[in-house]
Scaffold this motif. Structure first.
Motif, PDB file in Angstrom:
ATOM      1  N   SER A 138      23.065  14.072 -38.498  1.00  0.00           N
ATOM      2  CA  SER A 138      23.207  15.134 -39.495  1.00  0.00           C
ATOM      3  C   SER A 138      23.914  16.353 -38.907  1.00  0.00           C
ATOM      4  CB  SER A 138      21.826  15.554 -39.997  1.00  0.00           C
ATOM      5  OG  SER A 138      21.925  16.730 -40.773  1.00  0.00           O
ATOM      6  N   PRO A 139      24.975  16.840 -39.567  1.00  0.00           N
ATOM      7  CA  PRO A 139      25.672  18.026 -39.066  1.00  0.00           C
ATOM      8  C   PRO A 139      24.756  19.245 -38.940  1.00  0.00           C
ATOM      9  CG  PRO A 139      26.935  16.986 -40.820  1.00  0.00           C
ATOM     10  CD  PRO A 139      25.603  16.290 -40.762  1.00  0.00           C
ATOM     11  N   GLY A 140      23.741  19.327 -39.794  1.00  0.00           N
ATOM     12  CA  GLY A 140      22.826  20.463 -39.763  1.00  0.00           C
ATOM     13  C   GLY A 140      21.968  20.543 -38.517  1.00  0.00           C
ATOM     14  N   ARG A 141      21.869  19.457 -37.774  1.00  0.00           N
ATOM     15  CA  ARG A 141      21.068  19.453 -36.538  1.00  0.00           C
ATOM     16  C   ARG A 141      21.876  19.872 -35.319  1.00  0.00           C
ATOM     17  NH1 ARG A 141      18.712  13.773 -35.605  1.00  0.00           N
ATOM     18  NH2 ARG A 141      18.016  14.786 -33.691  1.00  0.00           N
ATOM     19  N   MET A 142      23.204  19.987 -35.477  1.00  0.00           N
ATOM     20  CA  MET A 142      24.040  20.177 -34.298  1.00  0.00           C
ATOM     21  C   MET A 142      24.646  21.569 -34.189  1.00  0.00           C
ATOM     22  SD  MET A 142      25.960  16.554 -33.828  1.00  0.00           S
ATOM     23  CE  MET A 142      26.449  16.287 -35.511  1.00  0.00           C
ATOM     24  N   THR A 143      24.889  21.930 -32.937  1.00  0.00           N
ATOM     25  CA  THR A 143      25.608  23.149 -32.581  1.00  0.00           C
ATOM     26  C   THR A 143      26.624  22.751 -31.525  1.00  0.00           C
ATOM     27  OG1 THR A 143      23.620  24.477 -32.900  1.00  0.00           O
ATOM     28  CG2 THR A 143      25.390  25.474 -31.618  1.00  0.00           C
ATOM     29  N   ALA A 144      27.851  23.257 -31.644  1.00  0.00           N
ATOM     30  CA  ALA A 144      28.889  22.995 -30.641  1.00  0.00           C
ATOM     31  C   ALA A 144      29.336  24.326 -30.052  1.00  0.00           C
ATOM     32  CB  ALA A 144      30.086  22.290 -31.280  1.00  0.00           C
ATOM     33  N   SER A 145      29.494  24.343 -28.733  1.00  0.00           N
ATOM     34  CA  SER A 145      29.989  25.558 -28.086  1.00  0.00           C
ATOM     35  C   SER A 145      30.814  25.205 -26.864  1.00  0.00           C
ATOM     36  CB  SER A 145      28.835  26.488 -27.693  1.00  0.00           C
ATOM     37  OG  SER A 145      28.036  25.884 -26.694  1.00  0.00           O
ATOM     38  N   GLY A 146      31.716  26.103 -26.527  1.00  0.00           N
ATOM     39  CA  GLY A 146      32.528  25.942 -25.331  1.00  0.00           C
ATOM     40  C   GLY A 146      32.094  26.952 -24.289  1.00  0.00           C
ATOM     41  N   ARG A 147      31.954  26.502 -23.056  1.00  0.00           N
ATOM     42  CA  ARG A 147      31.536  27.392 -21.971  1.00  0.00           C
ATOM     43  C   ARG A 147      32.641  27.573 -20.936  1.00  0.00           C
ATOM     44  NH1 ARG A 147      28.868  30.896 -22.502  1.00  0.00           N
ATOM     45  NH2 ARG A 147      27.886  30.857 -20.485  1.00  0.00           N
ATOM     46  N   ALA A 148      33.822  26.983 -21.220  1.00  0.00           N
ATOM     47  CA  ALA A 148      34.965  27.074 -20.307  1.00  0.00           C
ATOM     48  C   ALA A 148      34.526  26.668 -18.901  1.00  0.00           C
ATOM     49  CB  ALA A 148      35.590  28.458 -20.356  1.00  0.00           C
ATOM     50  N   TYR A 149      34.788  27.521 -17.914  1.00  0.00           N
ATOM     51  CA  TYR A 149      34.503  27.224 -16.502  1.00  0.00           C
ATOM     52  C   TYR A 149      33.303  28.022 -15.983  1.00  0.00           C
ATOM     53  CZ  TYR A 149      37.145  31.497 -16.597  1.00  0.00           C
ATOM     54  OH  TYR A 149      37.576  32.764 -16.927  1.00  0.00           O
ATOM     55  N   LEU A 150      32.529  28.618 -16.881  1.00  0.00           N
ATOM     56  CA  LEU A 150      31.490  29.574 -16.474  1.00  0.00           C
ATOM     57  C   LEU A 150      30.199  28.967 -15.952  1.00  0.00           C
ATOM     58  CD1 LEU A 150      31.948  32.283 -19.208  1.00  0.00           C
ATOM     59  CD2 LEU A 150      32.741  32.302 -16.841  1.00  0.00           C
ATOM     60  N   LYS A 151      29.974  27.683 -16.159  1.00  0.00           N
ATOM     61  CA  LYS A 151      28.743  27.050 -15.672  1.00  0.00           C
ATOM     62  C   LYS A 151      29.088  25.835 -14.816  1.00  0.00           C
ATOM     63  CE  LYS A 151      25.200  26.769 -18.532  1.00  0.00           C
ATOM     64  NZ  LYS A 151      24.437  26.437 -19.763  1.00  0.00           N
ATOM     65  N   PRO A 152      29.754  26.058 -13.683  1.00  0.00           N
ATOM     66  CA  PRO A 152      30.128  24.914 -12.852  1.00  0.00           C
ATOM     67  C   PRO A 152      28.903  24.247 -12.234  1.00  0.00           C
ATOM     68  CG  PRO A 152      30.542  26.955 -11.670  1.00  0.00           C
ATOM     69  CD  PRO A 152      30.128  27.338 -13.069  1.00  0.00           C
ATOM     70  N   VAL A 153      29.027  22.942 -12.011  1.00  0.00           N
ATOM     71  CA  VAL A 153      27.979  22.192 -11.321  1.00  0.00           C
ATOM     72  C   VAL A 153      28.449  21.788  -9.931  1.00  0.00           C
ATOM     73  CG1 VAL A 153      26.845  21.378 -13.427  1.00  0.00           C
ATOM     74  CG2 VAL A 153      28.695  20.018 -12.404  1.00  0.00           C
ATOM     75  N   ALA A 154      29.711  22.091  -9.631  1.00  0.00           N
ATOM     76  CA  ALA A 154      30.290  21.755  -8.325  1.00  0.00           C
ATOM     77  C   ALA A 154      31.354  22.799  -7.994  1.00  0.00           C
ATOM     78  CB  ALA A 154      30.886  20.353  -8.364  1.00  0.00           C
ATOM     79  N   ASP A 155      31.869  22.721  -6.784  1.00  0.00           N
ATOM     80  CA  ASP A 155      32.868  23.660  -6.294  1.00  0.00           C
ATOM     81  C   ASP A 155      34.233  23.362  -6.923  1.00  0.00           C
ATOM     82  OD1 ASP A 155      34.504  25.369  -4.869  1.00  0.00           O
ATOM     83  OD2 ASP A 155      33.846  24.672  -2.897  1.00  0.00           O
ATOM     84  N   ASN A 156      34.835  24.360  -7.558  1.00  0.00           N
ATOM     85  CA  ASN A 156      36.145  24.186  -8.170  1.00  0.00           C
ATOM     86  C   ASN A 156      37.287  24.178  -7.153  1.00  0.00           C
ATOM     87  OD1 ASN A 156      36.122  23.890 -11.137  1.00  0.00           O
ATOM     88  ND2 ASN A 156      34.902  25.758 -11.049  1.00  0.00           N
ATOM     89  N   ALA A 157      36.979  24.358  -5.875  1.00  0.00           N
ATOM     90  CA  ALA A 157      38.014  24.383  -4.838  1.00  0.00           C
ATOM     91  C   ALA A 157      38.515  22.984  -4.480  1.00  0.00           C
ATOM     92  CB  ALA A 157      37.494  25.091  -3.585  1.00  0.00           C
ATOM     93  N   THR A 158      37.783  21.937  -4.887  1.00  0.00           N
ATOM     94  CA  THR A 158      38.188  20.570  -4.565  1.00  0.00           C
ATOM     95  C   THR A 158      38.434  19.775  -5.850  1.00  0.00           C
ATOM     96  OG1 THR A 158      35.951  19.639  -4.586  1.00  0.00           O
ATOM     97  CG2 THR A 158      36.720  20.612  -2.495  1.00  0.00           C
ATOM     98  N   ALA A 159      39.275  18.751  -5.750  1.00  0.00           N
ATOM     99  CA  ALA A 159      39.545  17.892  -6.903  1.00  0.00           C
ATOM    100  C   ALA A 159      38.263  17.194  -7.369  1.00  0.00           C
ATOM    101  CB  ALA A 159      40.621  16.861  -6.565  1.00  0.00           C
ATOM    102  N   ALA A 160      37.439  16.746  -6.425  1.00  0.00           N
ATOM    103  CA  ALA A 160      36.180  16.074  -6.783  1.00  0.00           C
ATOM    104  C   ALA A 160      35.242  17.031  -7.507  1.00  0.00           C
ATOM    105  CB  ALA A 160      35.512  15.510  -5.533  1.00  0.00           C
ATOM    106  N   GLY A 161      35.161  18.267  -7.039  1.00  0.00           N
ATOM    107  CA  GLY A 161      34.315  19.258  -7.691  1.00  0.00           C
ATOM    108  C   GLY A 161      34.806  19.585  -9.090  1.00  0.00           C
TER     109      GLY A 161
END
Length: 192
Positions: A138-161
């Motif tokens: 159901s569309p009423g149950r969902m929310t979509a948002s973009g966080r861009a690069y603000l919540k990284p889970v790894a280092d952006n200095a490497t391709a793997a990250g």
């Protein structure tokens, strides 16, 4: 009795009924996690689809590279549709919790259709929401948002990250907070 989630924090489970509701919610999340894990394994995507139970709820992380989207694009790739359809169908059948979909990118500037990682991440979250709607959620149950690069889970200095940071996160928020540990309730007895 589960209260509707309208953002913010879930209502803390109080008394015997509240604790039972928190336990029931936790058990439901565990079963749903097992089903999502089974879908990922069945499709050979165990390393690309990760599920975990957190204090916030059931979190599903899908790494996007070579799976959900082409570089700089937000339309789900045809090979990702069976995964999105099956996960969306499970979430639709669950029927209780809201579904929060967040798109995430790395820090590399985008070129082409999207002026920035903000628009790209939001469009990717919306692409997943559209796929889930197609699966019966159901569309009423969902929310979509973009966080861009603000919540990284790894280092952006490497391709793997950077590859790990390009992802879509799906959260089913808790409706009932797990009660805080009290002197009479050892923390080892709390779910999670």
């Amino acid at each position: 009795n589960l209260q509707p989630y309208i953002g913010g924090r879930p209502e803390e489970a109080k008394g015997k009924d509240g604790k039972a509701a928190a336990k029931q919610e936790e058990e439901g999340f565990k079963k749903l996690k097992e089903k999502v894990d089974a879908i990922a394994k069945e499709q050979g995507l165990s390393g690309r689809v990760q599920t975990r139970l957190t204090k916030d709820g059931l979190a599903i992380r899908v790494l996007t590279d070579d799976l959900l989207f082409d570089s700089g694009q937000a339309v789900p790739k045809p090979q990702s549709l069976p995964l999105l359809d099956k996960v969306g169908g499970l979430l639709a059948a669950e029927g209780k919790h809201p579904v929060v979909v967040e798109g995430h990118t790395d820090t590399v500037p985008v070129h082409g259709a999207y002026p920035s990682n903000w628009e790209l991440s939001a469009a990717r979250a919306s692409g997943v929401v559209r796929a889930f709607i197609g699966a019966g959620l159901s569309p009423g149950r969902m929310t979509a948002s973009g966080r861009a690069y603000l919540k990284p889970v790894a280092d952006n200095a490497t391709a793997a990250g950077r590859s790990l940071n390009r992802r879509v996160e799906v959260l089913l928020p808790r409706l009932v907070a797990v009660p805080a540990a009290s002197p009479s309730t050892p923390s080892s007895e709390l779910p999670g």
